[in-house]
Enzyme design. Sequence first.
Site, PDB file in Angstrom:
ATOM      1  N   LYS A  45      59.485  47.681   8.518  1.00  0.00           N
ATOM      2  CA  LYS A  45      58.703  48.046   9.535  1.00  0.00           C
ATOM      3  C   LYS A  45      58.342  47.096  10.564  1.00  0.00           C
ATOM      4  O   LYS A  45      58.123  47.570  11.664  1.00  0.00           O
ATOM      5  CB  LYS A  45      57.234  48.719   8.967  1.00  0.00           C
ATOM      6  CG  LYS A  45      56.281  47.780   8.315  1.00  0.00           C
ATOM      7  CD  LYS A  45      55.359  47.376   9.582  1.00  0.00           C
ATOM      8  CE  LYS A  45      54.715  46.031   8.727  1.00  0.00           C
ATOM      9  NZ  LYS A  45      53.913  45.541   9.914  1.00  0.00           N
ATOM     10  N   THR A  93      52.083  50.402  12.595  1.00  0.00           N
ATOM     11  CA  THR A  93      52.618  49.168  13.438  1.00  0.00           C
ATOM     12  C   THR A  93      53.280  49.693  14.500  1.00  0.00           C
ATOM     13  O   THR A  93      53.191  48.997  15.735  1.00  0.00           O
ATOM     14  CB  THR A  93      53.346  48.459  12.357  1.00  0.00           C
ATOM     15  OG1 THR A  93      52.881  48.136  11.366  1.00  0.00           O
ATOM     16  CG2 THR A  93      53.344  46.852  13.161  1.00  0.00           C
TER      17      THR A  93
HETATM   18  O1  G3P Z   1      50.763  42.438  13.615  1.00  0.00           O
HETATM   19  P1  G3P Z   1      51.642  42.959  12.722  1.00  0.00           P
HETATM   20  O2  G3P Z   1      52.879  43.539  13.667  1.00  0.00           O
HETATM   21  O3  G3P Z   1      52.196  41.678  12.198  1.00  0.00           O
HETATM   22  O4  G3P Z   1      51.488  43.747  11.660  1.00  0.00           O
HETATM   23  C1  G3P Z   1      50.312  43.545  10.992  1.00  0.00           C
HETATM   24  C2  G3P Z   1      50.412  44.128   9.789  1.00  0.00           C
HETATM   25  O5  G3P Z   1      51.681  44.033   8.982  1.00  0.00           O
HETATM   26  C3  G3P Z   1      49.994  45.791   9.751  1.00  0.00           C
HETATM   27  O6  G3P Z   1      50.028  46.406   8.560  1.00  0.00           O
END
Ligand code: G3P
Length: 325
Positions: A184, A241
């Site tokens: 993701k 995200t």
């Molecule tokens: O800020 P990011 O894109 O690393 O996302 C944070 C977390 O993985 C969200 O679940």
Amino acid sequence: MKIGVLGGGAWGTALAQVAARGDQPVTLWAREDDVVTSVNTRHENSSFLPGVPLSPAIRATSDLADLSDCDALLVVVPAQFLRAVLSQLPAGNRPLVLCAKGIEAGTQKLVAEVARELHPDAPVAVLSGPTFAHEVAKGLPTAVTLACEDEALRDALADRLGSATFRTYGSSDVAGAEIGGAVKNVLAIACGVVEGAGLGLNARAALIARGFAEMTRFGVARGGRPETLAGLSGLGDLVLTCSSTNSRNFSLGVGLGQGKAASELLADRRTVAEGAATAPVLREAARAVGVEMPVTEAVCALLDGTPVRTVVDALLARPMREEAR
Ligand SMILES: O=P(O)(O)OC[C@H](O)CO
Ligand SMILES: NC(=O)c1ccc[n+]([C@@H]2O[C@H](COP(=O)([O-])OP(=O)(O)OC[C@H]3O[C@@H](n4cnc5c(N)ncnc54)[C@H](O)[C@@H]3O)[C@@H](O)[C@H]2O)c1
């Protein structure tokens, strides 16, 4: 069960706060002295999680030996640094709960696979889901997948970490839980590009759906179960995200979509955007198992400096086909 946390970034700090509920003692290992000082003296991680008051029951340290009295460790070191840190951790059979989201460059190993290689006697679990650290640290309602093959250990971890506002959903599918979180991050970069390039909300929804299709193809090929990928750690985290500039990966994509260079966007940052490191590894890992991942390939091209228009035109020119394939 005394909990230790390995990694004093935003997520390690938020999880220390979860584990310190009711002022239960928690040891937080951080590599930066300023983080240790800030947590111990001001009860705040002003470097990685500023503005969130932390429980005084959290004691920070930069010495791994201080984790020796912990019964289980939450491992929250970014994927590309995990091997180096776990190699310094004394061997043992304490459970390791992997909470980072990524795939190791060079080996194409998921984080639990790296942990099993380095600590073969330690049972592993994966905690993953839609979890912005600052929301969790403030106690806002959150739900995660807690995956572990050992049901008794899974229940014990859920009892220790779970609460009304940090709901854990159990699973025995460790691979599926960690693949969703790793993939993701790459897809969130793509959604950020859609935003940055002004391609519209229809395009973003299409990308989430087609991205989920490629996440599922890859996840199943690597031993994950479709229902795990459709759960909190997969689809749930993808939706979170891909829809907020609170995501570092989405924000990186916004910059790329505005035509900025990846090198410029990634220079001098202290925080991680795991998707940038994961994308090329994921591309190789997908090719190795014969899985087509066009969105991931597109993100790699953008990170390598191919202009946005060229990448988008190539994606839109792909032959139309049956949706289920
Ligand atoms: O800020 P990011 O894109 O690393 O996302 C944070 C977390 O993985 C969200 O679940
Ligand atoms: N922040 C979130 O909301 C969130 C939520 C869920 C999962 N995660 C995942 O948790 C993991 C950690 O992310 P974060 O947000 O806590 O990090 P962060 O961006 O807040 O901080 C960076 C972290 O990287 C560490 N680091 C930098 N260079 C290092 C090195 N050479 N060796 C070891 N460690 C080094 C720093 O010590 C710090 O802990 C990532 O895999 C991320 O995807 C983050």
